[in-house]
Design an enzyme around this catalytic site. Sequence first.
Site, PDB file in Angstrom:
ATOM      1  N   GLU A  87       0.818  -1.218   0.000  1.00  0.00           N
ATOM      2  CA  GLU A  87       0.000   0.000   0.000  1.00  0.00           C
ATOM      3  C   GLU A  87       0.854   1.272   0.000  1.00  0.00           C
ATOM      4  O   GLU A  87       0.460   2.296   0.536  1.00  0.00           O
ATOM      5  CB  GLU A  87      -0.991  -0.027   1.171  1.00  0.00           C
ATOM      6  CG  GLU A  87      -2.001  -1.161   1.028  1.00  0.00           C
ATOM      7  CD  GLU A  87      -3.320  -0.970   1.785  1.00  0.00           C
ATOM      8  OE1 GLU A  87      -3.609   0.163   2.216  1.00  0.00           O
ATOM      9  OE2 GLU A  87      -4.049  -1.965   1.922  1.00  0.00           O
ATOM     10  N   HIS A 145      -5.428   2.182   1.089  1.00  0.00           N
ATOM     11  CA  HIS A 145      -4.758   3.042   0.102  1.00  0.00           C
ATOM     12  C   HIS A 145      -4.818   2.402  -1.268  1.00  0.00           C
ATOM     13  O   HIS A 145      -4.659   1.192  -1.405  1.00  0.00           O
ATOM     14  CB  HIS A 145      -3.275   3.237   0.461  1.00  0.00           C
ATOM     15  CG  HIS A 145      -3.073   3.737   1.851  1.00  0.00           C
ATOM     16  ND1 HIS A 145      -3.204   2.930   2.950  1.00  0.00           N
ATOM     17  CD2 HIS A 145      -2.799   4.967   2.325  1.00  0.00           C
ATOM     18  CE1 HIS A 145      -3.010   3.647   4.051  1.00  0.00           C
ATOM     19  NE2 HIS A 145      -2.762   4.876   3.706  1.00  0.00           N
ATOM     20  N   LYS A 172      -9.733   5.256   7.599  1.00  0.00           N
ATOM     21  CA  LYS A 172      -9.018   6.153   6.683  1.00  0.00           C
ATOM     22  C   LYS A 172      -8.947   5.568   5.275  1.00  0.00           C
ATOM     23  O   LYS A 172      -8.586   4.403   5.104  1.00  0.00           O
ATOM     24  CB  LYS A 172      -7.591   6.392   7.212  1.00  0.00           C
ATOM     25  CG  LYS A 172      -6.742   7.275   6.294  1.00  0.00           C
ATOM     26  CD  LYS A 172      -5.260   7.269   6.672  1.00  0.00           C
ATOM     27  CE  LYS A 172      -4.420   7.641   5.441  1.00  0.00           C
ATOM     28  NZ  LYS A 172      -2.985   7.360   5.603  1.00  0.00           N
TER      29      LYS A 172
END
Lengths: 257, 257
Positions: A87, A145, A172
Amino acid sequence: MRPLTVQGRPIAGGRLPAVCVPLVARTAQALLAEAAAAALQGPDLLEWRVDFFEGIGRTDEVVALAAQLRAAAGGLPLLFTRRSSREGGQPIPLDEPQVLALYQAICQARSADLVDVEIEADPAHVAAVREATRAAGITLVLSFHDFQRTPPASELLERFRRAHRLGADVGKVAVMPQSRADVLALLQATWEASQALPIAVAGMSMGALGAVSRVVGGEFGSALTFGAGQAASAPGQLPVADLRAALAVLRSASGAS
Amino acid sequence: MRPLTVQGRPIAGGRLPAVCVPLVARTAQALLAEAAAAALQGPDLLEWRVDFFEGIGRTDEVVALAAQLRAAAGGLPLLFTRRSSREGGQPIPLDEPQVLALYQAICQARSADLVDVEIEADPAHVAAVREATRAAGITLVLSFHDFQRTPPASELLERFRRAHRLGADVGKVAVMPQSRADVLALLQATWEASQALPIAVAGMSMGALGAVSRVVGGEFGSALTFGAGQAASAPGQLPVADLRAALAVLRSASGAS
């Protein structure tokens, strides 16, 4: 819209977004200097990207250094993050069980205030970190991500939901846009997640095209934004002073009639 | 993404958005002072909201004053706008045929560089202004305002399309959000219109909730944003200096990697 919390207390005065500066130096000495310099820029927290640290294999040193970095930054909350190479992180000489043990040591020593683990890590690994953070009163960020593309808004929202289901205190999502529409999709999903979930969320669209999201994300529920200190840790991060200036304008505008 | 043009030439260096300051004083003397003060703030153009002017009924005076305002502002392009009370303007002592005659006089004298007419005006009125602007080389803005709500993105896009069908050089949509999702809908429609139509577009979400759109609209194709000079002409307008500062940050970020 929930702010970032540490030990149950909101940081950044409870305002969205909290501003975080990443620490990406390779040596202890350079990291201590980077932390002290970053603190002078007035962030709300620091993130130690430990995958950049040359001594990541020496657990005791990492644990002690985390505490020293916090002290060097005048007691700012510290987010401890090993970003996997999958990531966007640096290659490291540890395997995943060793990474887990490192996180457990950090939690046990309470030498960080928040830790970041990827949503797509082994579920047993995530659960073990979750247990360690709960025992220590540490805030758990579960992250996703994609440095290539931006999944549709519905899939982004599902990532936030998955972070919540896995026990995150903060979900996130950081993704790369290929068009302005992708930037809006990220903001839309962040906003919906902030309304739908009982946790803090952080959404950011990367690169030059997405840089606007680092400024306006807080307007759409993002509790966290990253600004570059000495160096950026991901594409599109603005210098902290610029980020602060733009946030101040938006804040005054949101308070206007 | 098309910039605002005057006489076929892009203004604001061809960047999005051009910054416009509204003039809202009631007397000629106050307007001349307002124009001179506004010019010092470095906008790219001024808008004379003539519905605020106490002398709107005296055509020759309006035509002469428009030219004087442009001169007082050091030659900045002037957008001439009679906003109807139906779309948030001031009550005026003219009927619609008299308003049309006023626009025709302004065009014939070329004492403005752009004029704004509402999309929902009588189609014959819009066509007549279109003819007058074409004959004079004046840029035609066709606008839509809703001070209560934000229609769905698909309806907003249709307003832009209608502005284009009616012969606009610039399609402008300004609507009031009731949620953050409405702000995103406005940005989405602005972006889609900027991609789909061969004209410049301007989109803004009003009030405190929508103020962010006045800063980031240009990232999503909006060619025009309004900043307050001495007074705002619509809710949510930021002081020009603040607006410029935030735009500069976004511009540097968009140029970053």
